[in-house]
Design an enzyme around this catalytic site. Structure first.
Site, PDB file in Angstrom:
ATOM      1  CD  GLU A 141      37.036  -3.010 -59.455  1.00 53.89           C
ATOM      2  OE1 GLU A 141      36.376  -3.873 -59.581  1.00 53.89           O
ATOM      3  OE2 GLU A 141      37.739  -2.005 -59.558  1.00 53.89           O
TER       4      GLU A 141
ATOM      5  NE  ARG B  96      35.696  -9.141 -59.446  1.00 55.10           N
ATOM      6  CZ  ARG B  96      36.355  -8.695 -58.444  1.00 55.10           C
ATOM      7  NH1 ARG B  96      36.631  -9.507 -57.020  1.00 55.10           N
ATOM      8  NH2 ARG B  96      36.722  -7.606 -58.509  1.00 55.10           N
TER       9      ARG B  96
ATOM     10  CG  HIS C 272      40.729 -12.229 -56.569  1.00 60.01           C
ATOM     11  ND1 HIS C 272      42.021 -12.101 -57.032  1.00 60.01           N
ATOM     12  CD2 HIS C 272      39.591 -11.473 -56.353  1.00 60.01           C
ATOM     13  CE1 HIS C 272      41.866 -10.469 -56.769  1.00 60.01           C
ATOM     14  NE2 HIS C 272      40.731 -10.206 -56.645  1.00 60.01           N
TER      15      HIS C 272
ATOM     16  CG  HIS D 288      39.836 -12.091 -60.995  1.00 59.18           C
ATOM     17  ND1 HIS D 288      40.061 -10.969 -61.934  1.00 59.18           N
ATOM     18  CD2 HIS D 288      39.674 -10.199 -59.995  1.00 59.18           C
ATOM     19  CE1 HIS D 288      39.587  -9.727 -62.514  1.00 59.18           C
ATOM     20  NE2 HIS D 288      39.549  -9.091 -60.974  1.00 59.18           N
TER      21      HIS D 288
END
Ligand code: SIN
Length: 523
Positions: free
Chosen positions: A113, A274, A334, A228
């Site tokens: 990720e 992010r 998020h 997010h």
């Protein structure tokens, strides 16, 4: 209703369930949740849970990625606990029967990720949280010293001589009651519902933060909210999270012309941290005047559908084919890096009160959480909080609670006469999205703080007079409380760092702002 238990756990995400299991070895545990057991952010988590178990990985590398994403504000001791305990705690989860995906050799398969330098995310296809909740709730159901009480909303902490001795609760029929315990754990999750646009479920209303704060507990780092980058952006459809694991497997962010654009904003491109990707999306939308999308069309459709079955179904539900269509996406609130301030054992500034998971601020995430470190934090610090709760010596040591770098004392305000304090829940969420969202600036923040101050004062007054009686009214008050804390902290911090971005102070300023800021309500 008046109940008593050795230990009280509020919330049934990964932190609450893990703590309850550990505590049940040492006494009676009451697990209280406002909805069904397991209804939580955890249950919706897609990407997975991190642990440095790969051959090319190490806890030191995991720590360095965590600290890089955290933009200079991670608490190093907390990070060391997190990354060093991860392999053991995740192995325990596997031993308890968690069905994570395996590679050809039978070892847990590891996903990549954003901002991870290696593959280190264990996962159960794209529904890892659901599998973890299944594993932990099944285990809880076989433990006789653990009782659950669903559909009960904890509204206030019970304090005696400055110590937490339990909580007040609201039963489904609207009657108020009390639960007393030797030690109480807040594992109530985050506060994404403070924002109009969020990936969080409707239970994420900052209840634990609001309760602790109103009781005089210390909260920290509230300005650091993670947006997010890729929530589904289809008008009328819920903001379903389009997991970062999609980009980890090769999905690209593309503009309306179908061009990948993220390297325009960061050399790490689609896998930048992010906050950078989220702002990159908005800037690309402004530059082109059109929406952006995730594209998986260059990947093998069968592989995409097999790896992401839940997202494939979710997209089909809005008429999109995940494997072939451009999937419209945009940022949404998020995760909250801040929360009730704790030490490395989940102890808060209120003796007898502990916190773990998203409700807590251990400092482990700094200004921006590394992907898939949140389930791990709940697992590791849920168990540690349980250890401290069961050990009277450790529990008593709350008096040694470390002071934050900077502390603001919030004087109780009065309902101002000059301003109408009424703010509907929808208005709070809209205000937060516009003034305290991805891009922040002094003027709109100050105006939002004024309105939220007035709404908070009105709520405090009503609560003090026993006039807050329904779950909806508590929900509103908790959203106002958490939103106000975020907006006040965002207004105070005159720099940009991690999830907190000020258009009027766009640079990171380590000289003046490299510290955690906390706030508590003066009594
Ligand atoms: C995701 O799957 O993108 C979310 C995982 C996380 O929040 O860490």
């Amino acid at each position: 209703m008046s109940l008593r238990s050795d230990f009280l756990v509020l919330g049934s995400g990964i932190a609450g369930l893990r703590a309850a299991l550990r505590l049940a070895e040492h006494g009676s545990v009451l697990l209280v949740t406002k909805r069904a057991i397991g209804t939580s952010n955890t249950a919706q988590a897609q990407g997975g849970i991190t642990a440095a178990i790969g051959e090319d990985d190490s806890p030191a590398l995991h720590a360095s990625d965590t600290e890089h994403a955290g933009a200079g504000l991670c608490d190093e001791a907390a990070v060391a606990v997190l990354v060093n305990e991860a392999p053991k705690d995740v192995s325990e989860l596997l031993a308890w029967g968690a069905r994570f995906d395996r590679d050809a050799s039978g070892r847990p398969s590891l996903a990549r990720e954003a901002a991870h330098t290696v593959r280190r995310v264990l996962h159960a296809s794209d529904a890892t949280g659901r599998e973890i909740v299944r594993t932990l709730t099944e285990r809880c159901s076989s433990v006789s010293s653990l009782t659950s009480l669903p559909d009960h909303l904890a509204t206030d902490l019970l304090l005696e001589d400055g110590c937490c001795v339990g909580v007040r609760v609201l039963a489904p029929d609207g009657t108020a009651g009390e639960i007393r315990a030797r030690a109480t754990l807040l594992a109530t999750g985050g506060a994404g519902q403070v924002y109009r646009e969020t990936t969080n479920p409707e239970v994420a209303t900052g209840d634990g933060i609001a309760m602790a704060y109103r009781a005089g507990g210390r909260v920290a780092d509230m300005e650091f909210v993670q947006f997010h980058p890729t929530a589904l952006a289809v008008p009328g459809a819920p903001r379903i999270l389009m997991s970062e694991a999609l980009r980890g497997e090769g999905a690209r962010l593309v503009n309306a012309a179908g061009e990948p654009f993220m390297t325009r904003y960061d050399p790490a491109g689609d896998l930048a941290p992010r906050d950078i990707v989220a702002r990159g999306i908005v800037r690309e939308q402004e530059r082109t005047g059109a929406a952006v999308a995730l594209s998986l069309a260059h990947l093998a459709p069968d592989v995409v559908r097999a790896r992401f079955p839940t997202l494939t179904r979710a997209c089909a539900g809005v008429g999109l084919d995940l494997a072939c269509d451009p999937i419209p996406v945009g940022p949404a609130a998020h995760y909250l890096m801040g929360g009730v301030e704790t030490d490395l054992w989940g102890r808060t500034s209120i003796p007898g009160l502990f916190a773990a998971g998203e409700v807590a601020c251990t400092g482990v995430h700094g200004a921006n959480r590394l992907a898939s470190n949140s389930l791990l934090e709940g697992l590791v610090f849920g168990a540690r909080a349980a250890e401290a709760m069961r050990d009277p010596d450790r529990a008593a040591a709350s008096a040694d609670f470390r002071a934050s770098d900077r502390l603001t004392r919030d004087e109780p305000s009065r309902v101002p006469h000059h301003q109408d304090p009424v703010l509907e829940t929808g208005e709070v969420r809209d205000l937060m999205w516009r003034a305290a969202g991805l891009f922040r600036e002094a003027g709109p923040l100050a105006a939002a703080v004024d309105r939220l101050d007035a709404a908070f004062a009105a709520f405090q007054q009503a609560a003090g007079q026993g006039e807050v009686r329904t779950p909806e009214a508590w929900r509103h008050g908790n959203l106002v409380t958490a939103g106000r804390l975020i907006a006040r902290a965002a207004l105070r911090r005159r720099e940009s760092r991690g999830g907190h971005y000020r258009t009027d102070f766009p640079s990171r300023d380590d000289l003046h702002w490299k510290f955690h800021a906390a706030e508590e309500l003066a009594s």
